[in-house]
Scaffold this motif. Sequence first.
Motif, PDB file in Angstrom:
ATOM      1  N   CYS A 111       0.759  -0.841  -0.073  1.00 35.61           N
ATOM      2  CA  CYS A 111      -0.007  -0.132  -0.219  1.00 35.61           C
ATOM      3  C   CYS A 111       1.178   1.360  -0.095  1.00 35.61           C
ATOM      4  O   CYS A 111       1.896   1.214   0.469  1.00 35.61           O
ATOM      5  CB  CYS A 111      -0.616  -0.276   1.075  1.00 35.61           C
ATOM      6  SG  CYS A 111      -2.258   1.545   1.454  1.00 35.61           S
ATOM      7  N   THR A 154      -2.967  -0.235   5.423  1.00 34.39           N
ATOM      8  CA  THR A 154      -3.928   1.022   4.524  1.00 34.39           C
ATOM      9  C   THR A 154      -3.603   2.520   5.723  1.00 34.39           C
ATOM     10  O   THR A 154      -3.136   3.348   5.279  1.00 34.39           O
ATOM     11  CB  THR A 154      -4.516   1.319   3.689  1.00 34.39           C
ATOM     12  OG1 THR A 154      -4.615   0.359   2.880  1.00 34.39           O
ATOM     13  CG2 THR A 154      -5.872   2.684   3.933  1.00 34.39           C
ATOM     14  N   THR A 180      -3.933   6.855  -0.619  1.00 29.99           N
ATOM     15  CA  THR A 180      -3.544   5.648  -0.301  1.00 29.99           C
ATOM     16  C   THR A 180      -4.733   4.587  -0.926  1.00 29.99           C
ATOM     17  O   THR A 180      -5.529   4.323  -1.156  1.00 29.99           O
ATOM     18  CB  THR A 180      -3.816   5.432   1.130  1.00 29.99           C
ATOM     19  OG1 THR A 180      -3.163   6.647   2.381  1.00 29.99           O
ATOM     20  CG2 THR A 180      -3.557   4.492   1.833  1.00 29.99           C
TER      21      THR A 180
END
Length: 306
Positions: A3, A121, A229
């Motif tokens: 991520c 995340t 993100t």
Amino acid sequence: MDCHDDFCDGSRVQQLSTLIGAAAQLGLPIASSSSSDSPDFYAEYLGSDAVMEALVQAPYFIGKDSARVWLPDSLGVSGSSDSEKVAKAARRLGSRFWTISNPGTATVEISAKFGTPLVATAVVDRALDMVQEFNQEKRQSQARSEREFAEERLKAASAELRESEGEMATFLEQNREFRGSPRLVFENDRLQRLVRIRQDVVATLARAVEQARIEEVRSTPVITIVEATHVSGLPDRRGLLFKLILGTFVGLILASAVTVVLELITHARQLDTVTGEQLDTAWKQTVAEFRRWLPKRRRTNVEGDE
């Protein structure tokens, strides 16, 4: 799961120009703040041990139920105390958290790798929040120092201005008719120039004080999020070459070991030094020993399948 996110640092050229101009007029050297606002600076900051420990200790609420996740548990570390777990988790997080700075575009890329996408995340988002908080605190602290300096200098400059104005008033009271004297005309012009210069200094410092007060309470973020993100859909290729070389090396060792064992068994059978059953037993033991070094497959149990 990989991520990542990108952010860049906004410019404060216009906001700092007043203070820099004031300091320049006062003959004070002001160091440039570009080095502390560069992408490399933020990349180093995010990779520091303090940030790693802060990320590990931060609370994370994952999923629709907002279940709290403690990062040391997600990283699979163990220890006799929470402090030991945090220290170990911070070191392990350092191997799963990356920052890449790009001075050309003034951006920093943040990446994190976890088994759960939501955790990755959350860690990246928390890192971005820490950058914003650090940047805001740094700007406010700098503005506070600039305000204190400008206020002290403003007091001194105001006193000097009052002194010059007093000298000018005294001169005019004592010399009501000075136009006929070149020496008095020169003195009048000198006092007027001194008053004007000190008036300009006071005005500049007053503007600098007000600007610093505004900056001290400003909470507007100056970090711009270039790319939100998201979870990467591509496989993580970090360390792929190293893994390939390591796998090839281990494979060669195992192949060589198997070849040697087979040669020894064949040679032993030819010499009739051991029986066939003993050779089969030795072979099975060798295979079992090799299997211990092979990676085990993960087994996943899905409820309701049985």
